[in-house]
Design an enzyme around this catalytic site. Structure first.
Site, PDB file in Angstrom:
ATOM      1  CG  HIS A 100      35.359  29.810  30.885  1.00 48.26           C
ATOM      2  ND1 HIS A 100      36.605  30.110  30.373  1.00 48.26           N
ATOM      3  CD2 HIS A 100      35.110  30.766  31.819  1.00 48.26           C
ATOM      4  CE1 HIS A 100      37.082  31.197  30.956  1.00 48.26           C
ATOM      5  NE2 HIS A 100      36.179  31.619  31.844  1.00 48.26           N
ATOM      6  CG  HIS A 143      34.165  33.179  36.331  1.00 52.90           C
ATOM      7  ND1 HIS A 143      35.473  33.366  36.754  1.00 52.90           N
ATOM      8  CD2 HIS A 143      34.193  33.263  34.975  1.00 52.90           C
ATOM      9  CE1 HIS A 143      36.242  33.567  35.680  1.00 52.90           C
ATOM     10  NE2 HIS A 143      35.491  33.510  34.601  1.00 52.90           N
ATOM     11  NE  ARG A 162      32.255  36.078  40.373  1.00 53.44           N
ATOM     12  CZ  ARG A 162      33.055  36.388  39.383  1.00 53.44           C
ATOM     13  NH1 ARG A 162      34.255  35.858  39.280  1.00 53.44           N
ATOM     14  NH2 ARG A 162      32.681  37.235  38.454  1.00 53.44           N
ATOM     15  CE  LYS A 169      41.392  31.354  32.018  1.00 53.88           C
ATOM     16  NZ  LYS A 169      40.244  32.044  32.550  1.00 53.88           N
ATOM     17  CG  HIS A 186      41.783  36.031  30.023  1.00 53.43           C
ATOM     18  ND1 HIS A 186      40.524  36.254  30.509  1.00 53.43           N
ATOM     19  CD2 HIS A 186      42.120  37.151  29.332  1.00 53.43           C
ATOM     20  CE1 HIS A 186      40.110  37.452  30.132  1.00 53.43           C
ATOM     21  NE2 HIS A 186      41.066  38.021  29.415  1.00 53.43           N
ATOM     22  CG  HIS A 238      36.724  33.903  27.445  1.00 54.57           C
ATOM     23  ND1 HIS A 238      37.899  34.481  27.048  1.00 54.57           N
ATOM     24  CD2 HIS A 238      36.830  33.740  28.786  1.00 54.57           C
ATOM     25  CE1 HIS A 238      38.670  34.661  28.093  1.00 54.57           C
ATOM     26  NE2 HIS A 238      38.046  34.211  29.170  1.00 54.57           N
ATOM     27  CG  LEU A 286      37.598  42.571  30.315  1.00 48.42           C
ATOM     28  CD1 LEU A 286      38.482  42.884  31.512  1.00 48.42           C
ATOM     29  CD2 LEU A 286      38.076  43.335  29.087  1.00 48.42           C
ATOM     30  CG  ASP A 319      33.867  34.132  30.852  1.00 48.02           C
ATOM     31  OD1 ASP A 319      34.238  33.800  31.996  1.00 48.02           O
ATOM     32  OD2 ASP A 319      34.276  35.154  30.285  1.00 48.02           O
ATOM     33  CG  HIS A 339      30.977  41.033  38.659  1.00 52.37           C
ATOM     34  ND1 HIS A 339      32.089  41.047  39.475  1.00 52.37           N
ATOM     35  CD2 HIS A 339      31.398  40.547  37.467  1.00 52.37           C
ATOM     36  CE1 HIS A 339      33.136  40.595  38.788  1.00 52.37           C
ATOM     37  NE2 HIS A 339      32.744  40.285  37.581  1.00 52.37           N
ATOM     38  CB  ALA A 356      35.008  42.604  33.041  1.00 57.00           C
TER      39      ALA A 356
HETATM   40  O1  DOR Z   1      34.218  39.287  31.942  1.00 56.25           O
HETATM   41  C1  DOR Z   1      34.920  38.559  32.634  1.00 56.25           C
HETATM   42  N1  DOR Z   1      34.632  38.290  33.924  1.00 56.25           N
HETATM   43  N2  DOR Z   1      36.025  38.049  32.087  1.00 56.25           N
HETATM   44  C2  DOR Z   1      36.911  37.357  32.813  1.00 56.25           C
HETATM   45  O2  DOR Z   1      37.887  36.940  32.261  1.00 56.25           O
HETATM   46  C3  DOR Z   1      36.731  37.197  34.277  1.00 56.25           C
HETATM   47  C4  DOR Z   1      35.337  37.289  34.643  1.00 56.25           C
HETATM   48  C5  DOR Z   1      35.130  37.449  36.140  1.00 56.25           C
HETATM   49  O3  DOR Z   1      35.729  36.697  36.907  1.00 56.25           O
HETATM   50  O4  DOR Z   1      34.319  38.293  36.534  1.00 56.25           O
HETATM   51 ZN    ZN Z   2      36.188  33.532  32.638  1.00 59.86          ZN
END
Ligand code: DOR
Ligand code: ZN
Length: 347
Positions: free
Chosen positions: A15, A17, A19, A101, A138, A176, A221, A249, A253, A265
């Protein structure tokens, strides 16, 4: 006896991210240097909804991770109410989409195109069941009347239970997980249900985020829960049970998006992901279970081969940098400035 080093079958991250654009270029190498494969989340803007989009995105990921040519991104499709099910299943049959997803609409970052009512995608889920294509969820129900700390438990009752009754053979990864309720649900369900657990949910509870001042870099989240839930997650992960496996996860950011009146989040764990997990397993005297959790249970659930290469970790303290990247792209990592007990050996 204290263990000073450990060698593991190369782990995978189920899992992630990554970007896109400059952020992708910045973060992809951190995941690629530790993991053989990674399940790539599709919540880009716009989301990855078609096979063609996933093929292009995979190319951009491979380019960003070119220093690690063995790294394999496994792509996922973002389910929408009106996803093209023919394209989705074709994409799976062609080996482009490993899974799909489910983001309940409004649940998290870039989920506004998500599914408004799971029943709307039942025909798609039935087709996935036939193919053995996993659904990644999710697991949060969103609503004005639902407390943010109850969203996951409500999801089990309102969505998961009916889903498993209606489409009983569907492979589902409860992503998660953050609650004792979810660990118990997964344990009591059939072999087609498994879960990922993040390193941060094994390490923090909601007090860590809120006591003594709000810590935006610990906000994600599903949000961290009470201590009893963290303890249940630690027990599940370090049990080595086949239903639980590694999924960071990691969700980068930029600093200004986190340190804001309305902060995003996401917790960025990628640079030291395997070390964060090793610390937890060491604290629980369960280093002998780390390989099952990080390298074996995931591929077995996905019916994929276990990696052939290995990695080693040494028990040697290292400090996590205060931030990664520069100017607009700077990100504060999980445990910034703190010492970690374990270190990945570079080959
Ligand atoms: O904390 C999180 N950030 N939870 C998610 O489900 C998405 C993720 C994000 O893409 O930033
Ligand atoms: Zn995620």
């Amino acid at each position: 006896m204290t263990v000073e080093s450990i060698t593991l079958i190369k782990p995978d991250d189920w899992h992630v991210h990554l970007r896109d654009g400059d952020m992708l270029k910045q973060v992809a190498p951190y995941t690629a240097r530790q993991f053989g494969r990674a399940i790539i989340m599709p919540n880009l803007v716009p989301p990855v909804t078609t096979t063609a989009m996933a093929v292009d995105y995979r190319q951009r990921i491979l380019a960003a991770a070119q220093d690690y040519p063995d790294f394999q991104p496994l792509m996922t499709a973002y389910l929408t109410d009106d996803i093209d099910d023919k394209d989705l299943i074709n994409g799976h049959q062609q080996g482009v989409f490993t899974a799909a997803k489910l983001y309940p609409a409004g649940a998290t970052t870039n989920s506004s195109h998500g599914v408004t009512d799971i029943k709307r995608v039942y025909p798609v889920l039935e087709a996935m069941q036939k193919q053995g294509m996993p659904l990644l969820v999710h697991g949060e129900v969103v609503g004005d009347d639902i407390d943010v700390f109850d969203r996951e438990a409500r999801f089990i009752d309102d969505v998961m239970q009916p889903l498993l009754k209606d489409i009983p053979e569907l492979k589902v990864v409860f992503e998660h997980i953050t609650t004792k309720d979810a660990t118990e649900f997964v344990m009591s369900a059939g072999d087609n249900i498994a879960a990922t657990i993040t390193a941060h949910h094994l390490q923090i509870n909601r007090n860590d985020m809120l006591v003594g001042g709000i810590k935006p870099h610990l906000y994600c989240l599903p949000v961290a829960k009470r201590e009893q839930h963290r303890q249940a997650l630690r027990q599940a992960a370090t049990s080595g049970h086949k239903k639980f496996f590694l999924g960071t996860d990691t969700a980068p950011h930029a600093i200004n998006a986190k340190e804001s009146a309305c902060g995003c989040a996401g917790i960025f764990t990628a640079p030291h992901a395997i070390e964060h997990y090793a610390q937890v397993f060491d604290e629980e005297n369960a280093l002998d279970k780390l390989e099952a959790f990080a390298s074996i249970n995931g591929p077995n659930f996905y019916s994929l081969p276990i990696n052939e290469s290995s990695i080693s970790l040494v028990k040697k303290s290292q400090q996590v940098p205060e931030k990664f990247g520069k100017s607009d792209l700077a990100i504060v990592p999980f445990r910034a400035g703190e010492n970690l007990a374990w270190q990945l050996k570079t080959v």
